[in-house]
Scaffold this motif. Structure first.
Motif, mmCIF file in Angstrom:
data_model
loop_
_atom_site.group_PDB
_atom_site.id
_atom_site.type_symbol
_atom_site.label_atom_id
_atom_site.label_comp_id
_atom_site.label_asym_id
_atom_site.label_seq_id
_atom_site.Cartn_x
_atom_site.Cartn_y
_atom_site.Cartn_z
ATOM 1 N N MET A 119 14.897 35.205 14.786
ATOM 2 C CA MET A 119 15.137 33.905 14.173
ATOM 3 C C MET A 119 14.313 32.845 14.913
ATOM 4 N N VAL A 120 13.407 32.197 14.180
ATOM 5 C CA VAL A 120 12.494 31.209 14.766
ATOM 6 C C VAL A 120 12.946 29.811 14.349
ATOM 7 N N TRP A 121 13.286 28.981 15.349
ATOM 8 C CA TRP A 121 13.822 27.640 15.093
ATOM 9 C C TRP A 121 12.715 26.591 15.100
ATOM 10 N N ILE A 122 12.736 25.714 14.081
ATOM 11 C CA ILE A 122 11.811 24.577 13.980
ATOM 12 C C ILE A 122 12.649 23.293 14.019
ATOM 13 N N TYR A 123 12.470 22.488 15.046
ATOM 14 C CA TYR A 123 13.312 21.301 15.234
ATOM 15 C C TYR A 123 12.953 20.179 14.269
ATOM 16 N N GLY A 124 13.907 19.277 14.100
ATOM 17 C CA GLY A 124 13.695 18.088 13.290
ATOM 18 C C GLY A 124 13.388 16.874 14.153
ATOM 19 N N GLY A 125 13.340 15.720 13.502
ATOM 20 C CA GLY A 125 13.022 14.471 14.178
ATOM 21 C C GLY A 125 12.113 13.583 13.351
ATOM 22 N N GLY A 126 12.202 13.733 12.031
ATOM 23 C CA GLY A 126 11.438 12.862 11.140
ATOM 24 C C GLY A 126 9.933 13.040 11.232
ATOM 25 N N PHE A 127 9.454 14.170 11.744
ATOM 26 C CA PHE A 127 8.042 14.420 12.024
ATOM 27 C C PHE A 127 7.491 13.445 13.062
ATOM 28 N N LEU A 128 8.379 12.689 13.702
ATOM 29 C CA LEU A 128 7.980 11.674 14.685
ATOM 30 C C LEU A 128 8.303 12.090 16.116
ATOM 31 N N ASP A 139 22.206 20.221 31.868
ATOM 32 C CA ASP A 139 21.464 21.487 31.732
ATOM 33 C C ASP A 139 21.929 22.335 30.556
ATOM 34 N N ASN A 140 22.634 21.735 29.636
ATOM 35 C CA ASN A 140 23.043 22.425 28.415
ATOM 36 C C ASN A 140 22.162 21.897 27.286
ATOM 37 N N TYR A 141 21.109 22.631 26.994
ATOM 38 C CA TYR A 141 20.134 22.173 26.009
ATOM 39 C C TYR A 141 20.634 22.472 24.598
ATOM 40 N N LEU A 142 20.446 21.500 23.703
ATOM 41 C CA LEU A 142 20.959 21.640 22.340
ATOM 42 C C LEU A 142 20.417 22.892 21.668
ATOM 43 N N TYR A 143 19.120 23.150 21.827
ATOM 44 C CA TYR A 143 18.507 24.267 21.118
ATOM 45 C C TYR A 143 18.414 25.529 21.958
ATOM 46 N N SER A 144 19.295 25.683 22.923
ATOM 47 C CA SER A 144 19.372 26.971 23.618
ATOM 48 C C SER A 144 19.782 28.038 22.614
ATOM 49 N N GLY A 145 19.029 29.122 22.579
ATOM 50 C CA GLY A 145 19.322 30.174 21.608
ATOM 51 C C GLY A 145 20.348 31.182 22.067
ATOM 52 N N GLN A 146 20.965 30.950 23.239
ATOM 53 C CA GLN A 146 21.795 31.993 23.838
ATOM 54 C C GLN A 146 23.002 32.370 22.985
ATOM 55 N N GLU A 147 23.766 31.410 22.491
ATOM 56 C CA GLU A 147 24.980 31.736 21.736
ATOM 57 C C GLU A 147 24.652 32.464 20.438
ATOM 58 N N ILE A 148 23.632 31.994 19.723
ATOM 59 C CA ILE A 148 23.248 32.674 18.481
ATOM 60 C C ILE A 148 22.801 34.099 18.784
ATOM 61 N N ALA A 149 21.951 34.238 19.803
ATOM 62 C CA ALA A 149 21.413 35.564 20.139
ATOM 63 C C ALA A 149 22.520 36.522 20.551
ATOM 64 N N ASP A 150 23.449 36.053 21.384
ATOM 65 C CA ASP A 150 24.505 36.925 21.893
ATOM 66 C C ASP A 150 25.512 37.272 20.806
ATOM 67 N N ARG A 151 25.996 36.273 20.080
ATOM 68 C CA ARG A 151 27.040 36.511 19.080
ATOM 69 C C ARG A 151 26.509 37.258 17.863
ATOM 70 N N VAL A 157 13.942 32.407 18.821
ATOM 71 C CA VAL A 157 12.719 31.788 19.342
ATOM 72 C C VAL A 157 12.722 30.318 18.931
ATOM 73 N N THR A 158 12.443 29.410 19.863
ATOM 74 C CA THR A 158 12.267 27.999 19.519
ATOM 75 C C THR A 158 10.834 27.618 19.846
ATOM 76 N N VAL A 159 10.217 26.812 18.981
ATOM 77 C CA VAL A 159 8.776 26.543 19.095
ATOM 78 C C VAL A 159 8.500 25.048 19.161
ATOM 79 N N GLY A 160 7.407 24.695 19.817
ATOM 80 C CA GLY A 160 6.951 23.311 19.848
ATOM 81 C C GLY A 160 5.878 23.077 18.801
ATOM 82 N N TYR A 161 5.773 21.842 18.341
ATOM 83 C CA TYR A 161 4.695 21.477 17.422
ATOM 84 C C TYR A 161 4.432 19.982 17.543
ATOM 85 N N ARG A 162 3.192 19.573 17.240
ATOM 86 C CA ARG A 162 2.818 18.168 17.354
ATOM 87 C C ARG A 162 3.541 17.307 16.321
ATOM 88 N N VAL A 163 3.931 16.128 16.737
ATOM 89 C CA VAL A 163 4.653 15.189 15.883
ATOM 90 C C VAL A 163 3.943 13.838 15.922
#
Length: 556
Positions: A119-128, A139-151, A157-163
């Motif tokens: 599962m590849v996560w693409i974050y939001g933010g208005g493209f900004l 140290d509890n990051y919102l997009y930590s994939g641990q709970e989804i991956a474990d459960r 996978v979370t990815v960066g992209y230019r905004v």
């Protein structure tokens, strides 16, 4: 606590029989990688890789380039900076131009995992704005994939992209075609497809998911011809390619404004000059106004967005759904998604002490239907006030404004995308949802009135399992809805059916078709009554059929 380290050292498979052996799988295409292993108890563990480059540091207004690789062992143990962007008050920049990195969470039981869904996560933010790690609290990051991956027993996978300017400025021609952020996302998805087997993933079973601009990005990634055969499934939360903020149809105007701010000409030399400009100055030049009014809604200011470039998007997204015919697709919205915007346009909706004039409903609808003139406004107003009676309460007026914004900005375009996906699907299945778990701050603090439902982005904490990660901040009901969402999402990633995949769910979620447009209302107390159909059909019908049929009197 992290209990050990491991290295992807071997260039051919080595499957250990016990996870205390930390040597797994393959090298990546760039070289060897070292991550962290975290014990979760009960014989389970999580391998975590943070900050793996999927492309080189991008040139200004250039497509991403393959990474050159590295010598030795890459320490993939810390998040990398988010892509260069404006700070929250738009007075300065944060982040880096070297930002095309991804993070991976791999769950293991008694033996090392292999062939897991991805599962590849693409974050939001208005493209900004936005980052692959999300907000951080202790140290509890919102997009930590641990709970989804474990459960769900999936790789996340979370990815960066230019905004902002660097990700989405476009001159509207080949000089500065735009969509650089979308190309970044596509490069990350392609990297996962080529490399994820080395982490125990199945490259033939990739699900992309995202929220808001990330949800729209997911939609764009399924529609572009450049991802053919790479994406198996997709989930769009509160955003699709058809949203009114999804495509900028006149990008040249804003490109010229940015050019003037960085002392570039606006003639045929503009693109070359902009490519030489300072990235920080370009980012600051891309500020937008966050002040709205009923006559000039803030959603119209979201103009740094994708464009129809003839390449990534060959034509209007509504004509590209044949490219998603084999992709299983979930799309949905929060029941008060529009609150985040309408509260800026009409601040009085948040106060029990300040009346909201009925005329504000007319003014907001007038702005949304401007191109259809008085006839469009009158049709819209009669649609939204048909059940008001002669003396509507303040709560009714305020909730109507939120409903107008939710429908126009999110809900109706999402329903339109679902119909188009279902119409063009061959093997792909289609699912629709409405998330309605009330905002946790409703009635407690401004800006959340007592009647609040689910605001924009309220679903994120539940999808990423925060009620389990930080249990003291949530009630048992929140853990129920979080557990259900993770089960639906990960079942879907495994099988294309949110009901089947090894995790139990509270209610069977039926498919969406044009003849039976069913949806699941997602809530902490779901039962079979939460399976419904024809979501807000009078309003969907107004925006998709009635309004477009009226004569246009003001061009966009």
């Amino acid at each position: 606590m992290f209990t050990g380290f491991f290295v992807i050292l071997l260039c051919k498979d080595y499957l250990a029989t016990n996870v205390s052996t930390f040597f797994l799988s393959h090298c990546t295409e760039g070289g060897k990688v070292e991550g962290k292993s975290k014990s979760l108890g009960s014989g389970r563990s999580m391998d975590i890789f943070l900050g793996i480059p999927f492309a080189d540091a991008p040139g200004t207004f250039e497509k991403p380039r393959p990474h050159r690789g590295w010598d030795g062992i890459l320490q993939a143990t810390d998040y990398k900076p988010r892509c260069l962007q404006l700070n929250l008050v738009m007075t300065d920049t944060i982040g880096s131009t070297d930002c095309l990195y991804l993070n991976i969470w791999v769950p293991h039981g008694s033996s090392v995992s292999a062939g897991l869904p991805v599962m590849v996560w693409i974050y939001g933010g208005g493209f900004l704005v936005g980052g692959s790690m999300g907000a951080n609290f202790l140290d509890n990051y919102l997009y930590s994939g641990q709970e989804i991956a474990d459960r769900g027993n999936v790789i996340v996978v979370t990815v960066g992209y230019r905004v902002g300017t660097l990700g989405f400025l476009s001159s509207g021609d080949s000089g500065l075609p735009g969509n650089y952020g979308l190309w970044d996302q596509q490069a990350a998805i392609a990297w996962v497809h080529r490399n994820i087997r080395s982490f125990g993933g199945d490259p033939g079973n990739i699900t992309i998911f995202g929220e808001s601009a990330g949800g729209a990005s997911v939609s764009f990634q399924t529609l572009t011809p450049h991802n053919k055969g790479i994406i198996r499934r997709a989930i769009s939360q509160s955003g699709v390619a058809l949203c009114p903020w999804g495509i900028n149809k006149n990008p040249r105007k804003f490109a010229e404004e940015v050019a003037q701010k960085v002392n570039c000409p606006t003639d045929n030399r503009m693109a070359a000059c902009l490519k030489m400009a300072d990235p920080g100055a370009l980012t600051l030049a891309g500020t937008i106004s966050l002040s709205g009014s009923p006559d000039n809604p803030i959603v119209f200011n979201l103009i740094l967005s994708p464009v129809i470039d003839g390449d990534f998007l060959p034509e209007d997204p509504s004509h590209l759904f044949h490219n998603a015919a084999e992709i299983d697709y979930i799309a949905g919205v929060n029941d008060m998604d529009g609150h985040i915007f309408t509260a800026l346009d009409v601040p009085s909706i948040n106060s029990d002490l300040i009346s909201t004039p009925i005329d504000d409903v007319r003014r907001l609808l007038g702005a949304y239907t401007k191109e259809k003139g008085t006839v469009g406004l009158n049709n819209a107003y009669s649609t939204y006030t048909s059940n008001w009676g002669s003396n509507p309460s303040q709560e009714t007026i305020k909730k109507t404004i939120v409903g107008v914004g939710t429908d126009y900005i999110f809900l109706v375009p999402t329903q339109a995308a679902l119909y188009l996906h279902a119409d063009h699907a061959t093997t792909g299945r289609t699912y629709s949802y409405l998330f309605s778990e009330p905002n946790r701050m409703g009635g407690l603090i401004t800006p959340y009135p007592s009647w609040m439902g689910a605001d924009h982005a309220d679903d994120l904490q539940y999808v990423f399992g925060k009620p389990f990660t930080t249990p003291l901040g949530y009630w048992p009901s929140h853990r129920r809805v979080s557990g259900a969402m993770i089960s639906y999402w990960t079942n879907f990633a495994k099988t294309g059916d949110p009901n089947n995949g090894g995790s139990s769910v509270p209610v069977n979620w039926p498919t969406f078709t044009r003849s039976a447009p069913k949806f699941l209302e997602i809530h902490s107390d779901m039962d079979n009554n939460y399976v419904q159909q024809k979501m807000r059909m009078p309003y969907v019908n107004f925006w998709t059929r009635i309004l477009p049929s009226l004569p246009t009197v003001v061009s966009e």
